[in-house]
Motif scaffolding. Structure first.
Motif, PDB file in Angstrom:
ATOM      1  N   HIS A 153      42.369  34.086 -69.003  1.00  0.00           N
ATOM      2  CA  HIS A 153      41.418  33.178 -69.624  1.00  0.00           C
ATOM      3  C   HIS A 153      41.205  33.584 -71.086  1.00  0.00           C
ATOM      4  O   HIS A 153      41.387  34.744 -71.457  1.00  0.00           O
ATOM      5  CB  HIS A 153      40.059  33.256 -68.915  1.00  0.00           C
ATOM      6  CG  HIS A 153      40.020  32.591 -67.579  1.00  0.00           C
ATOM      7  ND1 HIS A 153      39.858  31.231 -67.427  1.00  0.00           N
ATOM      8  CD2 HIS A 153      40.086  33.116 -66.317  1.00  0.00           C
ATOM      9  CE1 HIS A 153      39.829  30.935 -66.140  1.00  0.00           C
ATOM     10  NE2 HIS A 153      39.973  32.045 -65.444  1.00  0.00           N
ATOM     11  N   ARG A 295      35.957  33.672 -70.074  1.00  0.00           N
ATOM     12  CA  ARG A 295      35.394  34.949 -69.664  1.00  0.00           C
ATOM     13  C   ARG A 295      34.647  35.576 -70.848  1.00  0.00           C
ATOM     14  O   ARG A 295      35.142  35.595 -71.972  1.00  0.00           O
ATOM     15  CB  ARG A 295      36.480  35.925 -69.194  1.00  0.00           C
ATOM     16  CG  ARG A 295      37.194  35.505 -67.920  1.00  0.00           C
ATOM     17  CD  ARG A 295      36.281  35.610 -66.713  1.00  0.00           C
ATOM     18  NE  ARG A 295      36.966  35.314 -65.471  1.00  0.00           N
ATOM     19  CZ  ARG A 295      37.039  34.105 -64.920  1.00  0.00           C
ATOM     20  NH1 ARG A 295      36.461  33.068 -65.522  1.00  0.00           N
ATOM     21  NH2 ARG A 295      37.681  33.923 -63.786  1.00  0.00           N
ATOM     22  N   ASP A 313      31.798  34.127 -66.278  1.00  0.00           N
ATOM     23  CA  ASP A 313      32.792  33.070 -66.484  1.00  0.00           C
ATOM     24  C   ASP A 313      32.277  32.088 -67.532  1.00  0.00           C
ATOM     25  O   ASP A 313      31.201  32.273 -68.118  1.00  0.00           O
ATOM     26  CB  ASP A 313      33.140  32.372 -65.165  1.00  0.00           C
ATOM     27  CG  ASP A 313      31.965  31.600 -64.570  1.00  0.00           C
ATOM     28  OD1 ASP A 313      30.960  31.360 -65.271  1.00  0.00           O
ATOM     29  OD2 ASP A 313      32.060  31.227 -63.377  1.00  0.00           O
TER      30      ASP A 313
END
Length: 342
Positions: A153, A295, A313
């Protein structure tokens, strides 16, 4: 590492620090050298002055005091005997030397059109000691992994200064570049990693060659402004993962957004207490408004450096990770539940 740092220091200062006990040298983070004032070593929110025999002391009057000549010799060494060729570094207030150690400078600011042109009469130095901790990001990488894209991410690592952001970032780059297994998540195909190393702290390159291990499939743009470097990486070096330290200027955020839209995974750091603190910074707010980061890694603001306090997240939900011995980030673990350290 300690001896490599001492090699940069003038004789009298080096002689005092060379006799400092290992309980300090093994965990030292900064060496503070000030013209005519006590020689100081800083480690994990603790400090000591150093007397002429290398003995730690809290008595400022008993401490060794570097002279003006010591300071001039140190400046001469770190500027490679030519202050004028280092004007850009002096304007920024620091010089990065071989090994990734950053030497902050204090002196008289010379202004031009109301902005700092350079520093003069430099009489204060903060030698920040860079350390390589291989493996400290190994158990973090699975939490950053996006199973849908088989890529990490977009990630922002947040903490106040000197809390281990760059150490963690460096090892994340190395881990992704080398490939492997961790935490049950497979990322065994090594990724092409590009590092834009504006301050020469991530890779500590010398003559274009990294002195830290940043992985076998990693390209480094050394001493290059972040925004320009990210765009150059996108155009010319086709990275799958783009790594950059200390986002802060609007142009940095714009370049990071370009990388995001180009399908490149961005892993970056920023100064701040937590995600909400960074979100309030005008230059970085657009990245949060666009929900660019999947993230957010928060390092603890106190205690041992490198402690990961939490990982969230893109929706702000806190993620959990294993804390069994040898499974957390690095070998050491905080006693705080859910926190690990590098």
């Amino acid at each position: 590492m300690w001896n490599a740092v001492l090699d940069w220091l003038p004789g009298a200062v080096r002689a005092a620090l060379a006799r400092l006990p290992s309980e300090w040298t093994s965990r030292a983070e900064e060496i503070r050298i000030r013209d005519g004032r006590p020689l100081e070593v800083v480690a994990a929110h603790d400090f000591t002055f150093v007397d002429p025999t290398g003995r730690p002391t809290r008595d400022a009057e008993a401490a060794f005091r570097p002279t003006r000549d010591d300071c001039l010799k140190l400046l001469d060494r770190v500027t490679n005997h030519s202050v004028y060729t280092m004007e850009e570094q002096l304007r920024r207030g620091y010089i990065t030397v071989a090994g990734g150690h950053r030497i902050g400078l204090a002196g008289r600011a010379a202004l031009e059109d109301g902005r700092i042109r350079t520093l003069q009469h430099i009489g204060g130095f903060n030698v920040r000691i860079a350390r390589e901790v291989k493996g400290c990001a190994r158990s973090l990488v699975p939490l950053l992994w996006n199973a849908e894209t088989s890529m990490p991410h977009h990630t922002l690592i947040v903490s106040p200064p000197q809390r281990g952001k760059t150490t963690l970032l460096r090892d994340a780059a190395r881990t992704l570049s080398a490939g492997g297994w961790a935490g049950g998540v497979r990322y065994d195909r090594a990724r092409k990693v590009g590092i834009v190393d504006e301050r020469s702290e991530i890779a500590a390159s010398v003559d274009g060659r990294p002195t830290f291990d940043v992985g076998p499939r990693t390209d480094v743009l050394d001493a290059c402004p972040k925004a320009e470097g990210m765009m150059l990486m996108i155009r010319a070096l086709s990275p799958e993962v783009l790594v950059v330290d200390e986002l802060g200027r609007p142009e940095d955020a714009e370049a990071a957004m370009e990388a995001v839209h180009a399908g490149i995974a961005v892993i970056a750091t920023a100064h701040g207490k937590d995600a909400s603190d960074v979100r309030r910074r005008p230059s970085l707010a657009p990245l949060f408004e666009a929900r660019a980061f999947g993230r957010i890694v928060i390092l603890a603001p106190s205690g041992p450096s490198g402690v990961v306090l939490e990982v969230r997240d893109g929706e702000g939900r806190r993620l959990s990770w294993p804390t069994a011995p040898g499974v957390g980030i690095g070998a050491g673990h905080s006693e705080r539940k859910g926190a690990t350290s590098c």
